[in-house]
Design an enzyme around this catalytic site. Structure first.
Site, PDB file in Angstrom:
ATOM      1  N   GLY A  15      24.789  19.202  36.846  1.00  0.00           N
ATOM      2  CA  GLY A  15      23.885  18.634  37.838  1.00  0.00           C
ATOM      3  C   GLY A  15      24.415  17.324  38.386  1.00  0.00           C
ATOM      4  NE  ARG A  76      24.351  24.889  36.769  1.00  0.00           N
ATOM      5  CZ  ARG A  76      24.089  23.881  35.951  1.00  0.00           C
ATOM      6  NH1 ARG A  76      24.965  23.538  35.021  1.00  0.00           N
ATOM      7  NH2 ARG A  76      22.955  23.206  36.065  1.00  0.00           N
ATOM      8  CG  ASP A 107      24.751  19.094  27.004  1.00  0.00           C
ATOM      9  OD1 ASP A 107      24.728  19.496  28.172  1.00  0.00           O
ATOM     10  OD2 ASP A 107      23.791  19.245  26.217  1.00  0.00           O
ATOM     11  CB  THR A 130      22.834  13.852  32.739  1.00  0.00           C
ATOM     12  OG1 THR A 130      21.518  14.404  32.621  1.00  0.00           O
ATOM     13  CG2 THR A 130      23.157  13.116  31.462  1.00  0.00           C
ATOM     14  CG  ASP A 132      17.496  15.182  31.963  1.00  0.00           C
ATOM     15  OD1 ASP A 132      16.512  14.837  32.651  1.00  0.00           O
ATOM     16  OD2 ASP A 132      17.982  16.328  32.013  1.00  0.00           O
ATOM     17  CG  ASP A 134      20.253  14.968  28.098  1.00  0.00           C
ATOM     18  OD1 ASP A 134      21.182  14.454  28.760  1.00  0.00           O
ATOM     19  OD2 ASP A 134      19.884  16.140  28.269  1.00  0.00           O
ATOM     20  NE  ARG A 176      16.017  22.602  30.015  1.00  0.00           N
ATOM     21  CZ  ARG A 176      17.086  22.610  30.808  1.00  0.00           C
ATOM     22  NH1 ARG A 176      16.962  22.889  32.078  1.00  0.00           N
ATOM     23  NH2 ARG A 176      18.285  22.298  30.338  1.00  0.00           N
TER      24      ARG A 176
END
Length: 329
Positions: A15, A76, A107, A130, A132, A134, A176
């Site tokens: 992303g 992708r 990741d 990212t 997020d 994360d 998410r």
């Protein structure tokens, strides 16, 4: 300095996130400073397989530090998950004379880079991009600061309408698997409640909190919901229906912020962080390092093995949760 490295490739994968362009700029200009050739790969691993490369120099990255998204695009690539696909990618890199890579992503991108290195020995350094936040091994990922500021600004605007019409708004933000965006944006925007995957608030406690808000004289409320929170059932609209059924005193609305959180000009913090990470990524490759991710810990640039960055788990800030509980009084 590793004199074997004459050309470094840079690409973005997974992303997009604000700050990726600033990181590309940093990598390209550090290569120019070090008198190393640099090539950009369009569309991530897909472009690597197809040979979609573009030589880049210091002037190639003019006026991109302030732009969101990624000028190198992203895609992708199921084919890269096969050995045959990775062999094609390696052949393309060697045909271009590429000696090392910098991958900007999350990741999934790091997993592909690590496997690629194991099979073909191509040196690689990762930069975490990212919203997020994360990725293990860094306090902040590129785009996170921009995302929480975007979410906070939107919530501020929603509060104006909530106050004007005495409404309860559920504002769903991205997250998410982790609640970093929801927790930080929620505290920053003064949300009455924050629902995140790491802390199962439970529907009954949420109802009690909303009842207390009414009793203390609040005429409107904002509840920030991470999209991965389990309190909501399948989605935030089911949560709206549940609250309307059990607390008919509330006029409930839902606002899903969606992908607007991934766009827009990066904040100063993300631009500076990207610049620091890009320099360190190139320097690490020239020092003979590989299979590492550049991160920031206690305001210092630090390296984490890609294998740990992929497998490790980020922790939610428990102190911020406590602050949120106090502020919602």
């Amino acid at each position: 300095m590793d004199t074997k490295i004459k050309k470094i490739a840079v690409f973005t994968s997974g992303g997009d996130s604000p700050g990726m362009n600033a990181a590309i700029r940093s990598v390209v200009r550090t290569c120019a400073y070090m008198k190393i050739d640099c090539v950009g790969i369009y569309r991530g691993y897909e472009g690597m397989i197809e040979g979609d490369f573009l030589p880049m120099n210091a002037r190639s990255v003019n006026n991109i530090i302030n732009k969101g998204g990624t000028i190198l695009k992203s895609a992708r690539c199921p084919e890269f998950r096969t050995h045959e696909g990775r062999q094609k990618a390696y052949n393309q890199l060697k045909s271009q004379g590429v000696d090392a890579m910098v991958v900007i992503g999350g990741d999934g991108s790091f997993t592909g880079a690590l496997l690629f290195n194991e099979e073909f020995g191509m040196p690689v350094i990762g930069i975490p991009g990212t919203i997020d936040n994360d990725i293990f091994g860094t306090r902040y990922t590129l785009g996170f600061d921009t995302a929480i500021n975007t979410a906070m600004e939107v919530i501020d605007k929603i509060r104006d309408t909530a106050s004007s019409h005495h409404r309860l708004f559920f504002v769903e933000v991205m997250g998410r698997d982790v609640g970093h965006i929801a927790l930080n944006a929620g505290v920053g925007a003064g949300a009455e409640e924050i629902l995140i995957p790491e802390e199962n608030l439970g529907l009954e406690r949420l109802l009690e909190s909303l009842k207390r808000s009414k009793l203390t004289g609040k005429s409107s409320s904002i509840v920030v919901v991470a999209e991965g929170d389990k309190t909501t059932g399948k989605n935030v609209f089911q949560l709206k229906e549940y609250v309307e059924e059990h607390l008919p005193i509330y006029d409930v609305r839902v606002c899903v912020l969606g992908h607007m959180q991934r766009g827009g000009a990066p904040t100063c913090f993300d631009r500076v962080l990207a610049s620091r990470m890009g320099v360190k990524a190139v320097e690490a490759l020239l020092e003979g390092k590989t299979n590492l991710m550049v991160g920031i810990l206690d305001d210092d640039i630090a390296f984490t093995p890609l294998s740990e960055a992929i497998k490790g788990k980020t922790k939610i800030n428990k102190e911020l949760i406590r602050v949120s509980d106090i502020m919602s009084t």
